[in-house]
Design an enzyme around this catalytic site. Structure first.
Site, PDB file in Angstrom:
ATOM      1  N   LYS A 314      -5.514 -35.321  38.774  1.00  0.00           N
ATOM      2  CA  LYS A 314      -4.951 -33.985  38.605  1.00  0.00           C
ATOM      3  C   LYS A 314      -4.293 -33.544  39.910  1.00  0.00           C
ATOM      4  O   LYS A 314      -4.848 -33.726  40.988  1.00  0.00           O
ATOM      5  CB  LYS A 314      -6.073 -33.018  38.211  1.00  0.00           C
ATOM      6  CG  LYS A 314      -5.632 -31.618  37.847  1.00  0.00           C
ATOM      7  CD  LYS A 314      -6.851 -30.819  37.356  1.00  0.00           C
ATOM      8  CE  LYS A 314      -6.487 -29.420  36.912  1.00  0.00           C
ATOM      9  NZ  LYS A 314      -7.667 -28.700  36.351  1.00  0.00           N
ATOM     10  N   SER A 388      -7.037 -26.560  32.123  1.00  0.00           N
ATOM     11  CA  SER A 388      -5.880 -26.783  32.962  1.00  0.00           C
ATOM     12  C   SER A 388      -5.590 -28.259  33.199  1.00  0.00           C
ATOM     13  O   SER A 388      -4.509 -28.617  33.676  1.00  0.00           O
ATOM     14  CB  SER A 388      -6.085 -26.070  34.301  1.00  0.00           C
ATOM     15  OG  SER A 388      -7.201 -26.598  35.009  1.00  0.00           O
ATOM     16  N   SER A 412     -11.763 -26.320  31.910  1.00  0.00           N
ATOM     17  CA  SER A 412     -10.525 -27.081  32.099  1.00  0.00           C
ATOM     18  C   SER A 412     -10.656 -28.576  31.894  1.00  0.00           C
ATOM     19  O   SER A 412      -9.650 -29.264  31.727  1.00  0.00           O
ATOM     20  CB  SER A 412      -9.969 -26.817  33.507  1.00  0.00           C
ATOM     21  OG  SER A 412      -9.567 -25.477  33.638  1.00  0.00           O
TER      22      SER A 412
END
Length: 715
Positions: A314, A388, A412
């Site tokens: 990420k 996310s 997330s």
């Protein structure tokens, strides 16, 4: 289930995946001339040296059968500050602990040459080493939490000396609820009382545990190894699960470079989602790295645990030299070193492919809040991917990588896992280092893992778990329930679970299809194959009230305070035509948080959080895990655009309280809607109960038998 007959004619029944071989103190200091044992025994090392050969045979059989292997080493700090007083006071030899021995090595001191394990029994990569200061291996060590994390219920114990460290470790393990078997021909000591100690241990029909010789154990292990060999792949089928890749690597039928070539083929495929990757490493350089990795590990029997496994990161987690943007171009910087978690993965042999998209500044559960595009669910280009950690989940579900390093503060890591039909593990905050992660809500942030299977999540978690002194939020204190009898499930044992009452406020947010699938999942959880027993009633309002603190309380202000200096330098645009570095949804959240809360609010919310944590602990006295839907619905992109704030908030109804209550959780696929969209549940446990929730998740995964995605694991 395997079994072998023990010295008391009882049978020791065990599952290989829940069994560990523990080798106690097979160190040069206890086995070689000039070491501490040589001095203790007056030169009588014949008996302890004789156990090396049978231990080697058992160790090889255990490795072939896939058992967890744990080595212990006894030793002390150079200044002896950690040496127990009785050990110091009861030495009756001319040379004592800490003295320079006849070999020039200080006796029983960590870091000295004779502190090492004898070369013939040296640990392989991925095996665990426990350094201890006491006689028993559980005293002031990480052994018990390690066994809990590994879901280990059974121990086979070997080593030296029978009368001291082996016996003490075995009795400690019995007190902690582990089924223990001492291997009789794989242990001995300096005193002629071995048989007395072993008979005492297994007396009264196994009062403390069992005793058996290695031949019987090896015979049982060989049956399991034969089954593994018969089911082993003969070629690579293109799937990216770690277990499958590792099996192919060990057999020599696959090279890491071949896997990397396929990774880039999938990323470049015409139907690949263009919004997934933010920074992709150059293929030639990654293929070169893969070749070098292979040349460094020519012994296929000693491969590191994540050897040749491709992964994404990420883009809010630092990779040295690669821009960290957190999906906000104005926030971008070039990190000078890897995040701790990234470094641990690379040291374990994993191969970095690149960084992936996310909701801006890790704020959102939809995957729609990025200036770099919005990845879609791998099951529908019309539906959101979840956030996310959007790019993380899609890169795994699409089979582009084996796993992805993500984050999870409000859900997330769990929501995108559910929307893409993969596994999403959210550890207890503070159990995996967050050093090198862009802060979102630092006191609640945690690393998350997006994986194709539960076994993959287990393997990666064991690489990453551990206390990091550079992480101010790392946890070192282990709660008492992590040592309780309910922390590890015995093979086939039942467990109790709580769930969301239909009378709760949260239930009304479940869409009809998800309500149907959740009821079906609860039925499967309570089936004999999984072993769950649902409790009649829980006070779910505690979890709901705690969840409201995250976005409706002052904790949202922590998102601003964590990047306050940067935020102050990037005010809202003077006009709508000015370029705004923050997306409107993110700007709205940050602006509201910056002005709506006081210090008094923060302290009141901190007190509320402590209150809810205590109340949740009381609830967990009635059950071991909490089972909830991961999300109440799966919106389309157009639905999100029509209602960006409140819809995002709805998606966190079953996730927001996870970190507020210091819990861990694993999101699991649990079926499909009538139009082919995935549904998932989350198994939540108290802090430090990752081993328990993953054990239950593994049972549920096998029961579901679903397919994860385009290149999924075939569940």
């Amino acid at each position: 289930m395997l079994s072998f007959e023990t010295q008391t004619e009882a049978y020791y029944n065990f599952e290989p995946q829940k069994t560990a071989l523990v080798l106690v103190d097979m160190q040069r200091d206890f086995l070689e001339a000039g070491g501490f044992g040589d001095i203790q025994s007056g030169g009588n090392l014949q008996a302890v040296r004789a156990v090396v050969a049978p231990i080697m045979r058992l160790l090889n059989a255990a490795r072939d059968a896939g058992l967890t292997v744990i080595h212990t080493r006894e030793g002390h700090a150079p200044d002896l500050s950690d040496c127990p007083t009785p050990k110091l006071n009861r030495q009756r030899f001319d040379l004592k602990i800490g003295d320079v021995g006849r070999t020039g090595s200080r006796l029983l001191i960590r870091g000295e040459a004779f502190h090492d394990i004898v070369p013939s029994l040296a640990p392989f990569p991925g095996e665990f080493v426990i350094d201890k200061t006491g006689k028993g291996a559980f005293y002031r060590t990480d052994l018990h939490p390690l066994l809990v994390d590994l879901s280990i219920s059974h121990l086979l114990i070997c080593g030296v000396t029978t009368e001291c460290c082996v016996f003490t470790t075995a009795t400690e393990a019995n007190d902690r609820g582990f089924e223990v078997c001492i291997v009789s021909d794989c242990t001995d000591g300096y005193q002629p009382i071995k048989d007395v100690m072993l008979n005492l241990f297994c007396s009264a029909d196994g009062l403390l545990g069992y005793v058996a010789d290695s031949a019987r154990i090896i015979s049982a292990l060989e049956l399991h190894s034969q089954a593994l060999t018969e089911s082993a792949p003969v070629s690579w089928n293109g799937r990216m699960e770690i277990e499958k890749l590792s099996a192919c690597y060990r057999k020599g039928i696959l090279e890491p470079e071949t896997v990397i070539a396929e990774v880039y083929n999938r990323i470049r495929a015409p139907d690949a989602d263009p919004a997934v990757w933010l920074h992709l490493m150059e293929e030639d350089s990654v293929r070169k790295y893969a070749r070098e990795l292979a040349s460094q590990h020519s012994n296929l029997g000693k491969l590191p645990p994540l050897y040749g496994v491709p992964f994404s990161v990420k883009n809010s987690i630092d990779y040295e030299g690669v821009p960290t943007t957190a999906a906000c171009p104005a926030y971008s910087y070039i990190p000078q070193k890897h995040a701790t978690a990234v470094r641990l993965l690379l040291e374990a042999g994993a191969i970095f492919i690149g960084t992936v998209n996310l909701d801006q500044l890790a704020t959102g559960l939809v995957g729609m809040r990025s200036p770099y595009g919005a990845p879609a669910s791998t099951f529908s280009r019309l539906h959101v991917s979840g956030g996310s950690s959007s790019g993380s989940a899609v890169s795994v579900s699409a089979g582009q990588v084996s796993f992805s390093l993500a984050t999870d503060t409000a859900g997330s890591g769990r929501v995108p896992a559910a929307f893409n039909n993969i596994i999403g593990l959210k550890p207890t905050p503070g159990r995996v280092p967050i050093t090198g992660v862009v802060p979102c809500c630092p006191s609640l942030d945690c690393i998350a893992l997006e994986c194709s299977s539960v076994s993959d999540a287990q393997r990666i978690f064991h690489v990453l778990r551990g206390f990091d002194r550079t992480d101010p939020f790392a946890k070192s204190a282990i709660p008492t329930w992590a040592f309780g009898s309910r922390a590890v499930l015995q093979p086939g044992a039942t467990f109790k679970f709580g769930t969301v009452p239909k009378s709760s406020d949260s239930w009304k947010y479940l869409c009809p299809e998800f309500e149907r699938l959740f009821s079906k999942a609860l039925g499967l959880m309570a089936s004999p194959s999984v072993g769950g027993i649902m409790v009649d009633h829980i006070d779910y309002s505690i979890f709901e009230d705690a969840g409201r603190l995250l976005y409706e309380g002052s904790f949202v202000a922590e998102r601003v305070s964590s990047i306050q200096q940067w935020y102050n330098k990037h005010p809202a645009p003077a006009s709508v035509n000015d370029e705004d570095c923050l997306l409107p949804e993110i700007r709205h959240i940050y602006a509201t948080a910056a002005k709506n809360f006081t210090a008094r609010d923060a302290w009141e919310d901190k007190s509320r959080m402590a209150f809810y944590q205590r109340k949740a602990q009381e609830q967990f006295e009635n059950f071991q895990v909490l089972i909830v839907p991961t999300a109440p619905l799966h919106p389309t992109k157009s639905e999100y655009k029509a209602d960006p704030i409140s819809l995002n908030h709805k998606l966190g109804k079953f996730t927001h309280y996870g970190n507020i209550l210091d819990m861990c959780g694993v999101a699991c696929p649990a079926g499909f809607t009538s139009d082919g969209m995935p549904f998932g549940i989350t198994i939540l446990g108290q802090s430090f109960s990752e081993g328990l929730i993953l054990d239950i998740a593994g049972r549920f995964e096998r029961a579901v038998g679903s397919v994860t995605g385009k290149y999924g694991s075939g569940r």
